[in-house]
Design a protein around this motif. Sequence first.
Motif, PDB file in Angstrom:
ATOM      1  N   GLU A  76       0.843  -1.193   0.000  1.00 32.78           N
ATOM      2  CA  GLU A  76       0.000   0.000   0.000  1.00 32.78           C
ATOM      3  C   GLU A  76       0.880   1.246   0.000  1.00 32.78           C
ATOM      4  O   GLU A  76       1.918   1.287   0.665  1.00 32.78           O
ATOM      5  CB  GLU A  76      -0.907   0.038   1.243  1.00 32.78           C
ATOM      6  CG  GLU A  76      -1.790   1.276   1.303  1.00 32.78           C
ATOM      7  CD  GLU A  76      -2.541   1.403   2.620  1.00 32.78           C
ATOM      8  OE1 GLU A  76      -3.414   2.301   2.708  1.00 32.78           O
ATOM      9  OE2 GLU A  76      -2.250   0.646   3.558  1.00 32.78           O
ATOM     10  N   LEU A  80      -3.552  10.523   1.576  1.00 33.92           N
ATOM     11  CA  LEU A  80      -4.902  10.559   2.121  1.00 33.92           C
ATOM     12  C   LEU A  80      -5.708  11.750   1.624  1.00 33.92           C
ATOM     13  O   LEU A  80      -6.941  11.727   1.648  1.00 33.92           O
ATOM     14  CB  LEU A  80      -4.862  10.559   3.657  1.00 33.92           C
ATOM     15  CG  LEU A  80      -4.804   9.166   4.304  1.00 33.92           C
ATOM     16  CD1 LEU A  80      -3.598   8.369   3.864  1.00 33.92           C
ATOM     17  CD2 LEU A  80      -4.875   9.267   5.817  1.00 33.92           C
ATOM     18  N   THR A  95      -0.625  13.835   4.623  1.00 33.07           N
ATOM     19  CA  THR A  95      -0.625  12.540   5.306  1.00 33.07           C
ATOM     20  C   THR A  95      -0.632  11.437   4.256  1.00 33.07           C
ATOM     21  O   THR A  95      -1.422  11.476   3.308  1.00 33.07           O
ATOM     22  CB  THR A  95      -1.850  12.393   6.230  1.00 33.07           C
ATOM     23  OG1 THR A  95      -1.832  13.453   7.183  1.00 33.07           O
ATOM     24  CG2 THR A  95      -1.807  11.066   6.974  1.00 33.07           C
ATOM     25  N   PHE A  96       0.281  10.497   4.419  1.00 33.24           N
ATOM     26  CA  PHE A  96       0.317   9.351   3.496  1.00 33.24           C
ATOM     27  C   PHE A  96       0.450   8.058   4.300  1.00 33.24           C
ATOM     28  O   PHE A  96       0.923   8.049   5.437  1.00 33.24           O
ATOM     29  CB  PHE A  96       1.449   9.485   2.474  1.00 33.24           C
ATOM     30  CG  PHE A  96       2.829   9.559   3.052  1.00 33.24           C
ATOM     31  CD1 PHE A  96       3.602   8.404   3.237  1.00 33.24           C
ATOM     32  CD2 PHE A  96       3.391  10.789   3.414  1.00 33.24           C
ATOM     33  CE1 PHE A  96       4.878   8.485   3.762  1.00 33.24           C
ATOM     34  CE2 PHE A  96       4.674  10.866   3.942  1.00 33.24           C
ATOM     35  CZ  PHE A  96       5.416   9.717   4.120  1.00 33.24           C
ATOM     36  N   ALA A  97       0.005   6.984   3.696  1.00 32.66           N
ATOM     37  CA  ALA A  97       0.054   5.670   4.340  1.00 32.66           C
ATOM     38  C   ALA A  97       0.834   4.713   3.455  1.00 32.66           C
ATOM     39  O   ALA A  97       0.791   4.803   2.217  1.00 32.66           O
ATOM     40  CB  ALA A  97      -1.358   5.135   4.576  1.00 32.66           C
ATOM     41  N   ALA A 108       3.789  -1.273   8.451  1.00 32.71           N
ATOM     42  CA  ALA A 108       2.802  -0.304   7.972  1.00 32.71           C
ATOM     43  C   ALA A 108       2.880   0.948   8.840  1.00 32.71           C
ATOM     44  O   ALA A 108       3.117   0.865  10.054  1.00 32.71           O
ATOM     45  CB  ALA A 108       1.404  -0.895   8.017  1.00 32.71           C
ATOM     46  N   GLU A 121       1.354   5.315   9.008  1.00 35.71           N
ATOM     47  CA  GLU A 121       0.708   6.508   8.478  1.00 35.71           C
ATOM     48  C   GLU A 121       1.550   7.698   8.929  1.00 35.71           C
ATOM     49  O   GLU A 121       1.807   7.852  10.114  1.00 35.71           O
ATOM     50  CB  GLU A 121      -0.723   6.616   9.005  1.00 35.71           C
ATOM     51  CG  GLU A 121      -1.564   7.658   8.305  1.00 35.71           C
ATOM     52  CD  GLU A 121      -3.021   7.598   8.730  1.00 35.71           C
ATOM     53  OE1 GLU A 121      -3.420   8.478   9.539  1.00 35.71           O
ATOM     54  OE2 GLU A 121      -3.733   6.678   8.283  1.00 35.71           O
ATOM     55  N   LYS A 122       1.987   8.515   8.000  1.00 35.27           N
ATOM     56  CA  LYS A 122       2.953   9.574   8.286  1.00 35.27           C
ATOM     57  C   LYS A 122       2.415  10.926   7.826  1.00 35.27           C
ATOM     58  O   LYS A 122       1.848  11.036   6.731  1.00 35.27           O
ATOM     59  CB  LYS A 122       4.286   9.271   7.577  1.00 35.27           C
ATOM     60  CG  LYS A 122       5.334  10.351   7.680  1.00 35.27           C
ATOM     61  CD  LYS A 122       5.896  10.462   9.088  1.00 35.27           C
ATOM     62  CE  LYS A 122       6.998  11.500   9.162  1.00 35.27           C
ATOM     63  NZ  LYS A 122       7.501  11.676  10.538  1.00 35.27           N
ATOM     64  N   SER A 123       2.642  11.945   8.650  1.00 30.42           N
ATOM     65  CA  SER A 123       2.259  13.307   8.280  1.00 30.42           C
ATOM     66  C   SER A 123       3.501  14.158   8.083  1.00 30.42           C
ATOM     67  O   SER A 123       4.478  14.045   8.844  1.00 30.42           O
ATOM     68  CB  SER A 123       1.376  13.933   9.368  1.00 30.42           C
ATOM     69  OG  SER A 123       0.129  13.276   9.438  1.00 30.42           O
TER      70      SER A 123
END
Length: 368
Positions: free
Chosen positions: A265, A269, A280-282, A328, A330-332
Amino acid sequence: MELMKNGLAEPAVQRIAQGIAAVYPQFDREQFVDLALDGLETLELKQRVMHLIAVLQQTLPEDFTETAKILVALPEHWDRGDPDDSLRGFAIWPVTDFVAVAGIAYPQQAFKALAALSPLFSAEFAIRPFIEKYPEQSWEQLLAWTTSDDEHLRRLASEGCRPRLPWGAQLKELIADPAPILPILEVLKNDSSLYVRRSVANNLNDIAKDHPELVLDLCQVWQKGANADLQWLIKHATRSLVKQGHPKSFPLLGYTADPQLKLEEFAVLDQQVTMGDSLTFALALRAEEMQQKFVLDYAVHFMKANGKTASKVFKLKNLSLNKGEMFAIEKSHSFKAISTRKYYPGEHFVALHVNGQEIDRLAFTLKE
């Protein structure tokens, strides 16, 4: 934080005067202090160094062979200042650099003076004019210092010949061909002092900016049978190459040469980000083989004023995954206003890097 230039204010002038007067009774201490303080407060740090060098030239013997004897004797009488003063070492800086000005025609006497003064304040700036003007004599002296009992001289042997020393004049011949440096680093690579080993690493990091393959090949040789101290040195020496994503740098640090990973993935977002907010992305990565050790970073390709983009890499995580394991996150990433970067609206990209190599990128729009 106190301004560095304050390390060369009146207290430093008085310490210089006191030390020289203790060695050289004919020294006109009052004249030196008066000349030194005249206009000193209006000057910045490097200007203060040059100003005090000029005053030393006016007040010490014109014959450098006599002055060198004074400087060699100076450390025994030197007031090292208040132990709680982080800038106390700066007082000797003009005296050390004075050697490179007044003693440039007397390399052997100058080397003796620098050897005596270096434990008080490292002489890496002062040795550089001699390397340029007297390369054969200088390399002989630097190599001799590598076996000194004094760690300050061993460090000077490396630090003084760094091609791109911060605050120092670049040694352009060594930028073009760093070969004369390598015998010195070879001797010092296993030095007992971290102070010395750190200089060796920084020297190699300088060299790597112009000769990355040379540094990587050398570090590969050094890595065979390297102890923990030398492994640290190699890691520190190749830090810029790792940041640049040079493929050969990662196996040197124990990472998998060609990590087998599947990107399960990677998504942004919100396709549109307003200045002041955050992107923000994952992502999710799965290992397809055992013991996949790798560095995971991301890069933001920023829009510039000319309509082109320029990337900057940001650290995410150093990972070790076995077959089937997944990471995994989620990062901002903030787009709040900062003093070091100006944001421009338009299409940007966020990219994933594994061991310095881009594996995917996504577009998003930054708007005002």
